[in-house]
Design an enzyme around this catalytic site. Structure first.
Site, short mmCIF file in Angstrom:
data_model
loop_
_atom_site.label_atom_id
_atom_site.label_comp_id
_atom_site.label_asym_id
_atom_site.label_seq_id
_atom_site.Cartn_x
_atom_site.Cartn_y
_atom_site.Cartn_z
N ASN A 111 0.85 -1.19 0.00
CA ASN A 111 0.00 0.00 0.00
C ASN A 111 0.89 1.25 0.00
OD1 ASN A 111 0.91 0.38 2.61
ND2 ASN A 111 -0.98 -0.27 3.59
N ASP A 165 -9.09 -9.48 0.07
CA ASP A 165 -8.32 -8.61 0.95
C ASP A 165 -8.43 -7.15 0.50
OD1 ASP A 165 -6.21 -8.45 3.14
OD2 ASP A 165 -5.14 -7.50 1.48
#
Ligand code: COA
Length: 321
Positions: A7, A196
């Site tokens: 991320n 996810d």
């Protein structure tokens, strides 16, 4: 691990770790089932036991994945997978995650046919007995769980902040060749990565901070998803504790060619996410605003899972001391 695995804060996505776990398990399982001159087959992922993400993995670290078959039944095998992350500048290593995953070998000639699994040799009778107990327990749990299929209602227009509807989110994905196994069905790792991602977006919408996967409850893959299907992966918050969020993820598939056949539920799971500050410390989570009886029921069920998992983690910690 590279930036596209992570991320924006540099934490490798839990979904990518799941993908590595699934690939390692599939290789070991497929190799085992094809080592004799029987029918050629491919190991298909059918179940992932509750998985904890024990330590974060960062961009620049090297992840090593090891997998070993720990139990075989007539048609299924349990594989234990470990992910170790190494900082190659300092040499420091940490156990990032470990998972128990179940595979079923499907014939290469006829994907609808399940092939028998060659038995493994156990180090001791106790090890075999322990494996049999885990096999029996998951079989019972599956029978109990399949009865309940949760419906998804669209969120209301203009939902209030911190309500379930405010962060509920769906990803829609057309299954193409890169998502599939050699048998043209979606790879379990691809599905878990999408799950996810949907859970992460829901968690982010709720608290607007850096969020990471802490753990995932059991996932069962009941039905195959064929190439050319449209997959809708929906995340919705069920429960918040002081510093964690539980997100239910529902995977529905439908065939693009045969839309009249409708959608079917291919998988579902509960993900627990944590919100982090810039020093990677857990932050308090905005409390979930509950609306209606259904949300209240799901909140209470989520709370029971949270308390049970917390008690188990505490007991494991005490046993290790
Ligand atoms: N977890 C663990 N084992 C499972 C399982 C699950 N969720 N589902 C089936 N099994 C095992 C059974 O225990 C049985 O083994 P045993 O005879 O040694 O006990 C074996 O699989 C066959 O079970 P059965 O009931 O005859 O078949 P099924 O109707 O459950 O179908 C599959 C099995 C694999 C064909 C079906 O579950 C399937 O297609 N799943 C999706 C696989 C997939 O596409 N994976 C990627 C997900 S995106």
């Amino acid at each position: 691990m590279r930036p596209d695995d992570a991320n924006i804060a540099g934490n490798v996505h839990g979904g990518n770790i799941f993908k590595m776990i699934e690939e390692a398990g599939c290789i070991v399982g497929t190799r085992h089932c094809n080592q004799h001159n029987g029918e050629r087959c491919l190991a298909a992922l059918v179940r992932v036991e509750k998985t904890d993400f024990l330590a974060p993995v960062f961009v620049g670290e090297v992840a090593s994945v090891t997998a070993e078959i720990s139990y075989t039944s007539k048609h299924s095998m349990e594989v234990q997978v470990k992910v170790v992350a190494e900082n190659i500048l300092t040499g420091a290593t940490k156990l990032a995650s470990k998972a128990a995953v179940w595979y079923v070998p499907l014939s290469m000639q006829d994907v609808g046919r399940i092939v028998e699994v060659p038995p493994i040799k156990y180090a001791s009778a106790e090890q075999e007995e322990e494996g049999r107990k885990r096999y029996d327990a998951q079989k019972i749990e599956r029978l109990e769980k399949t009865a309940k299929i949760e419906a998804i209602l669209p969120p209301p227009a203009n939902p209030e902040r911190h309500t379930v509807g405010f962060s509920q989110h769906s990803l829609i994905h057309l299954v193409g060749p890169p998502d599939c196994t050699l048998q043209d069905y979606v790879n379990g790792g691809v599905t878990m990565k999408l799950m996810d991602e949907a859970a992460g977006l829901t968690a982010f919408r709720h608290c607007k901070t850096n969020v990471v996967t802490a753990s995932v409850d059991v996932i069962n893959f009941h039905r195959k998803i064929q190439k050319g299907c449209v997959v809708t992966v929906t995340g919705r918050l069920t429960f918040t504790s002081n510093k964690s969020m539980e997100i239910e993820v529902l995977v529905d598939a439908s065939s693009l060619m045969e839309e009249e056949k409708g959608k079917y539920r291919a998988a579902s799971a509960f993900f627990t996410f944590i919100s982090l500050d810039k020093f990677h410390k857990a932050l308090p989570v905005p409390p979930l605003k509950i609306e209606g009886e259904e949300e209240q029921r799901r909140f209470e069920e989520g709370k029971a899972r949270y308390l049970q998992n917390k008690a188990k983690r505490l007991a494991d910690k005490q046993r290790q001391q």
